[in-house]
Motif scaffolding. Structure first.
Motif, PDB file in Angstrom:
ATOM      1  N   LYS A   1       0.840  -1.206   0.000  1.00  0.00           N
ATOM      2  CA  LYS A   1       0.000   0.000   0.000  1.00  0.00           C
ATOM      3  C   LYS A   1       0.866   1.243   0.000  1.00  0.00           C
ATOM      4  O   LYS A   1       1.870   1.316   0.718  1.00  0.00           O
TER       5      LYS A   1
ATOM      6  N   GLN B   1       0.406   5.148   0.776  1.00  0.00           N
ATOM      7  CA  GLN B   1      -0.532   6.107   1.360  1.00  0.00           C
ATOM      8  C   GLN B   1      -0.075   7.522   1.019  1.00  0.00           C
ATOM      9  O   GLN B   1       0.981   7.964   1.472  1.00  0.00           O
TER      10      GLN B   1
ATOM     11  N   GLU C   1      -4.180  10.560  -5.830  1.00  0.00           N
ATOM     12  CA  GLU C   1      -4.327   9.763  -4.609  1.00  0.00           C
ATOM     13  C   GLU C   1      -5.511   8.806  -4.718  1.00  0.00           C
ATOM     14  O   GLU C   1      -5.411   7.624  -4.346  1.00  0.00           O
ATOM     15  N   GLU C   2      -6.631   9.283  -5.255  1.00  0.00           N
ATOM     16  CA  GLU C   2      -7.812   8.426  -5.387  1.00  0.00           C
ATOM     17  C   GLU C   2      -7.527   7.258  -6.322  1.00  0.00           C
ATOM     18  O   GLU C   2      -7.932   6.118  -6.061  1.00  0.00           O
TER      19      GLU C   2
ATOM     20  N   ASP D   1      -5.332   4.701  -4.646  1.00  0.00           N
ATOM     21  CA  ASP D   1      -6.098   3.930  -3.682  1.00  0.00           C
ATOM     22  C   ASP D   1      -6.963   2.874  -4.375  1.00  0.00           C
ATOM     23  O   ASP D   1      -7.079   1.747  -3.901  1.00  0.00           O
TER      24      ASP D   1
ATOM     25  N   ASN E   1      -3.517   0.173  -4.314  1.00  0.00           N
ATOM     26  CA  ASN E   1      -3.650  -0.373  -2.965  1.00  0.00           C
ATOM     27  C   ASN E   1      -4.621  -1.558  -2.967  1.00  0.00           C
ATOM     28  O   ASN E   1      -5.714  -1.470  -3.505  1.00  0.00           O
TER      29      ASN E   1
END
Length: 596
Positions: free
Chosen positions: A352, A354, A403-404, A407, A411
């Motif tokens: 992941k 972040q 970032e979205e 994710d 991730n």
């Protein structure tokens, strides 16, 4: 007299550690109740529940995510119960308590700093009606119209004097919850964006106490124990003893989360970690940036070369889930340098990544240097930076969109082969891909609503086609493999082509009895009944030899578009190793030929 200790957690599954410490101090002095709510619950509902408890005193634990709602609840309580006494504690009221008291006349006291001993003295003063608030260190109180802030309380030297938050009567409501726990306080490092930098040194709880409490949590069958120690492995011997204790207990269905500093992990520790049970430990590693000037500006101590080597080695164990953190908005980090930081971390391939955004927390050194670095932010929770001297709002906005996408598409690793294939063949770096798909996502309006599993696969497939990239047939098979491996029992997404499976039921039964498989790739399933085996497998026909493409690191080869294959995927319960896919083409073709 009745005391209520309460807070608003960010999620129902979370629990509050601070309140459980406080209850240990008060439960033998005054009737004490502990209740936890969430920020997602209606304010009127929370007020009604507190009103029914009918406390004389109520204390709230405050954080960046709940201060606004907490103050609204407190104001309403004071209106409907004018005699109720209200105090606040926690990091969100520690650094500007006088101002909060001045602006919110319904608050009677604020406990600032490390609050356990202050709380004990305050409760004793109330019970005994001494009203000697001026003698209580770490307290802000009202003296008629004046607001008085006493001297700060020294840190507790011996942490073991603090009552255990988890005793023999550990609350069974904690089952399946995320439990916050600490084995130490403080941090050896001084990162200027972090509140831990305001406290010097590291203090430790007694190791036997830690083991006893962890044993209770394991017996209570909590879902996750999340250590809040800022650098769990600052003391190697202490950290290894805790982890070894957990390993010896061999708990089922519990995960232990640690914040570790990777460059402190030496060969002895790595050798130790190579033997841990899959999924038992989860590591969070703070990178924040790989820009040397940024790292120097925030006072971070790191060795990224060593960090990379260590985290890559841990990944080879296939047992420990690793989260690596980056922060956008730090000094000297512009859009392009953040791109470099991201690509440096991506190359490690942690489970992941972040992407966080700098928050100018009260009490942090960076907050005091907002003019120097050109920080623009709204001075209310969550205090997130909107712009800096080096990164304008448009850059921040783009990074939030990226970032979205990270994710959704990175991730969780449910698009691993698809993303590797796209980046290898069509983009200079991974960051460029995530930037590109974030623009596509926004252009199509997908950012306006949430999407289910099948939809996000469909969107990625549509994105690939919209770009006119070569190798469309190969990509169709790659994304199909990702979907099958990570979505047991779901229909393929719209737009993903499938090939008719020519195998008959009796041939599948024969396949699962094949000695070459049962003594080779499927040796662990040799004794399983066929009817049970069928429940945990998926057989799919592919238009290309997908596993060969993956083996050749996703290089597009047009000849591969002619190589059909049959793959068998076995679904497992692993956290990291949760499936196994093998090529059964040769066996399938033989069975089909025999049938003919």
């Amino acid at each position: 007299m009745k005391l209520l200790l309460t807070t608003l957690n960010s999620k129902f599954v979370h629990s509050n550690l601070a309140l459980r410490y406080l209850k240990g101090y008060s439960k033998d002095k005054i009737q004490t109740e502990l209740r936890e709510y969430t920020i997602n619950q209606n304010i009127d509902y929370i007020v009604s529940e507190i009103y029914k408890i009918d406390p004389d005193i109520v204390g709230f634990s405050t954080y960046i995510w709940n201060l606004g709602e907490t103050l609204e609840i407190c104001e309403t309580l004071k209106i409907i119960k004018p005699d109720i006494k209200i105090f606040l504690g926690g990091p969100e009221v520690t650094f500007d308590g006088i101002e909060i008291m001045r602006n919110n006349k319904f608050i009677d006291w604020i406990i600032f700093g490390e609050g356990e001993e202050t709380f004990e003295e305050l409760i004793k003063s109330i019970i005994e009606k001494k009203n000697n608030y001026e003698e209580i260190l770490g307290l802000i109180y009202r003296d008629e119209e004046r607001i008085v802030k006493n001297q700060a309380r020294p840190l507790i030297e011996d942490l073991n004097t603090i009552p255990s938050p988890y005793d023999e009567d550990v609350d069974r409501k904690l089952r399946n919850k995320i439990i916050y726990y600490e084995s130490s306080r403080g941090c050896p490092f001084n990162c200027k964006f972090c509140l831990s930098s305001t406290i010097k040194g590291v203090r430790y709880f007694d190791i036997d106490r830690v083991k006893r409490e962890l044993g209770l949590l394991i017996d209570a069958q909590v879902r996750q124990v999340k250590f809040v120690d800022r650098t769990f492995n600052a003391n190697k011997k202490y950290a290894m003893e805790i982890m070894n204790f957990i390993m010896e207990k061999d708990p089922k269905d519990i995960n232990f989360h640690f914040e570790v500093t990777a460059h402190l992990l030496d060969e002895e520790m790595l050798d130790f970690l190579s033997n841990v049970k899959e999924g038992l430990f989860q590591f969070e590693v703070g990178v924040q940036s790989t820009n040397p000037k940024t790292i120097e500006a925030v006072g971070r101590t790191t060795d990224f070369k060593k960090l990379r080597q260590v985290t890559k080695e841990i990944k080879t164990f296939k047992k420990i889930h690793q989260h690596l953190d980056l922060i956008a908005g730090l000094p000297y980090e512009d859009f392009n340098s953040f791109r470099e930081s991201f690509n440096d971390v991506y190359e490690i391939r942690p489970e992941k990544i972040q992407l966080g955004f700098l928050k100018l927390l009260k009490g942090s050194e960076l907050r005091d240097r907002e003019i120097e670095y050109g920080f623009k932010y709204i001075d209310s929770p969550p205090y997130e930076v909107l712009e800096t001297k080096h990164l304008d709002y448009n850059g921040i906005r783009k990074l939030k969109a990226i970032e979205e996408m990270v994710d959704i598409y990175y991730n969780g690793e449910i698009f691993k082969n698809s993303i590797d294939f796209i980046v290898e063949n069509h983009y200079e770096t991974a960051f460029d891909f995530f930037h590109s798909i974030s623009e596509y996502w926004e252009e199509k309006g997908y950012h306006k609503v949430s999407h289910g599993r099948r939809k996000i696969y469909q969107v990625l497939n549509d994105f690939y086609k919209s770009k006119g990239f070569k190798g469309e047939k190969i990509f169709n098979e790659i994304i199909k493999l990702d979907f099958i491996q990570n979505n047991k029992g779901l229909r393929l997404p719209s737009g993903v082509k499938e090939y008719k499976n020519e195998m008959k039921r009796n041939q599948i039964h024969e396949l699962l009895k094949d000695e070459r498989l049962l003594t080779g790739e499927l040796i662990g399933y040799k004794d399983i009944q066929t009817r049970d085996f069928l429940k945990i497998i998926h057989i799919e026909r592919f238009g290309v030899n997908v596993l060969e493409i993956i083996k050749k690191e996703y290089k597009i080869d047009v000849d591969m578009e002619q190589d059909e294959s049959y793959l068998l995927t076995v679904y497992k319960d692993g956290v990291i190793n949760n499936f196994k896919t093998i090529d059964i083409t040769e066996i399938v073709n033989r069975l089909i030929d025999i049938e003919r």
